[in-house]
Design an enzyme around this catalytic site. Structure first.
Site, PDB file in Angstrom:
ATOM      1  N   SER A  66       0.813  -1.218   0.000  1.00  0.00           N
ATOM      2  CA  SER A  66       0.000   0.000   0.000  1.00  0.00           C
ATOM      3  C   SER A  66       0.844   1.264   0.000  1.00  0.00           C
ATOM      4  CB  SER A  66      -0.950  -0.006   1.200  1.00  0.00           C
ATOM      5  OG  SER A  66      -1.876  -1.058   1.091  1.00  0.00           O
ATOM      6  N   ASP A 259       5.021   3.549   8.581  1.00  0.00           N
ATOM      7  CA  ASP A 259       3.741   3.587   9.284  1.00  0.00           C
ATOM      8  C   ASP A 259       3.606   2.604  10.435  1.00  0.00           C
ATOM      9  OD1 ASP A 259       3.726   1.570   7.331  1.00  0.00           O
ATOM     10  OD2 ASP A 259       1.561   1.656   7.057  1.00  0.00           O
TER      11      ASP A 259
END
Length: 510
Positions: A66, A259
């Protein structure tokens, strides 16, 4: 083309993890009841996009993810990723001369502290690569600095119980003097959804040597398997005689993707951390990370591989053209439609608005495959009907996040939920006179069983993804890659594509 004569809004809907595979077996995308997608596919121009390997700046044969996907989408060009960049540095020897690493080593030699080297030990290559960790361990150890390794086990970008093999390989490649200090499943050490109760268990093991104990990493892994918990869910475990962190020690974080390492480092490093009562603060001699993790961590740590700055991104070009834009996602994918789509920068462009819908608080998303898609859809329809936005980018997290659980039935439900949302969005776009692009950033839930092991398949795939262009009169599209989406959207909006965007519009007329 003037702004007044272009369709409005131009909306990109990213079905995260919704790849394409013809075979229906264990294929949630094909087995799901998706009347909206099926109708759009049958009645609209459609094609396929490549989302892996060299088409997104990764090594050949490396699956996309992603972060990489959204970087390429937002940049409108193939973006060289950290994985091949760091691997090349380790191979050619330049890693050992990295200025930030040399400064880190010097600080620890001066303090007499231990290097706490931590990261995902996996060949998955999505968040980290174990070869990088081996290389760093050898360099730091050879400099005479004691090293304690904190292993995060995978089971998500790799098969659920494959850790025994590649962690075993990793351990054999380390210098004898290195201490293997803790083992934590990524569910705990790499949470990104503010589940501080998970992170706290990893912190207690890593910082304070508190928690379950085992004699070594493989024993801890085997005990976890015996209790029916795979690599991802290994309870943070203290290994051997590890006694915790002390003042004067240092942290070397080996994940290159930001992240899922940020929250752990926030607790350990930030002096003013207040999300929960996290206990004592270690006075570190130095903290260093593989890449830039966040603006708020940046003042407290150095970076081995700073990002190569990207200019003329999709959001930037749209803003400079005086157009408005909206980014939408639930918590799990919110950084992707904001931070990553904006080139790994925490910048909000002029005219850019954002909508975040909280992800549900469940242990794993197979327990609630709908996630927050209905609420996100409500807000999307309202945004379309408001007439405020020239461009909307929305990410539906369900196919990817539920696909990662390995549950086929839940993944089917996830795809069906997203299709229902897509139906409502499509109706609103038609009424508004807009254009809809539907695609994915990588594959996942179209392969729910590992063809080699026969077990659950929980990682991404190398498959292409579909792309549909709906309600753009007279237009057709051709195959391409993710970098071609931004040029396509600019063409639909009548905005000139900048030279820095080397992607090619998918429109046949472009």
């Amino acid at each position: 083309m003037s702004a007044s004569s272009t369709p409005r809004p131009v909306m990109l809907v990213i079905l995260d993890g919704f790849g394409w595979r013809e075979d229906e077996s264990d294929n949630a995308v094909r087995l799901a009841n998706t009347p909206t997608f099926d109708t759009l596919w049958a009645t609209s121009p459609h094609a396929f996009l490549k989302t892996s390997g060299e088409d997104v700046g990764l090594p050949d044969g490396q699956m996309g993810n992603s972060e990489v996907g959204h970087l390429n989408i937002g940049a409108g060009r193939v973006v060289m990723q950290e994985l091949p960049r760091i691997s090349r540095s380790a191979r050619d020897g330049s890693l050992a001369q990295n200025p930030a690493l040399l400064e880190f080593i010097a600080a620890l030699k001066a303090s007499g502290g231990t290097c706490h080297l931590m990261g995902l030990i996996s060949p998955g290559g999505v968040h980290a690569h174990q070869d990088h960790v081996v290389a760093l361990t050898k360099i730091v150890s050879a400099a005479g600095v004691p090293v304690a390794v904190h292993i995060f086990s995978d089971g998500r970008d790799t098969a659920p119980r494959s850790g025994e093999d590649f962690i075993g390989k990793f351990l054999k490649e380390l210098p004898d003097s290195v201490q293997i200090a803790t083992l934590s499943g990524r569910y705990y050490a790499m949470d990104r959804d503010r589940r501080w109760e998970r992170v706290a268990l990893a912190v207690e093991a890593i910082r304070d040597a508190k928690g379950p104990h085992a004699k070594d990493a493989l024993s801890a892994l085997q005990a976890s398997y015996a209790s029916d918990k795979g690599d991802e869910f290994v309870l943070p475990t203290v290994l051997g005689d590890y006694a915790g962190m002390k003042d004067g020690d240092g942290i070397l974080a080996c994940n290159f993707r930001a992240d899922r390492i940020r929250q752990l480092l926030d607790v350990l490093v930030l002096p003013d951390f207040t999300e929960y009562d996290s206990g004592r603060k270690v006075k570190f001699a130095a903290v260093c990370g593989m890449s830039r993790y966040s603006d708020h961590l940046a003042p407290y740590m150095s970076i081995l591989f700073p990002k190569v700055p990207l200019d003329d991104l999709l959001g930037d070009v749209v803003a400079k053209a005086g157009r408005t834009q909206l980014r939408m996602a639930e918590t799990e994918k919110y950084p992707h439609v904001t931070y990553f789509l904006n080139g790994g920068r925490e910048v909000q462009f002029d005219g850019e608005e954002r909508i975040l819908v909280p992800s549900p608080k469940v242990a794993t998303y197979d327990l609630q495959p709908e996630m927050s898609a209905p609420e996100l859809t409500d807000k999307a329809v309202a945004a379309i009907e408001s007439g405020k936005f020239d461009m909307i980018v929305l990410n539906f997290a369900n196919p990817d996040m539920v696909g990662h659980t390995g549950s086929l039935s839940a993944a089917i439900k996830a795809c069906e939920t997203v299709d229902q949302g897509l139906g409502r969005i499509n109706d609103a776009i038609v009424k508004a006179g807009g254009v809809l692009l539907v695609t994915a950033d990588h594959g996942n839930c179209e392969t729910m069983r590992d063809p080699v092991t026969g077990g659950a398949h929980t990682s991404h795939t190398l498959n292409v993804v579909p792309v549909i262009l709906a309600h753009a009169r007279g237009e057709t599209i051709h195959d391409g890659r993710l970098a071609d989406l931004a040029p396509t959207m600019l063409a639909l909006m009548g905005v000139k594509q900048p030279d820095a965007m080397t992607g090619v519009s998918l429109l046949e007329s472009a």
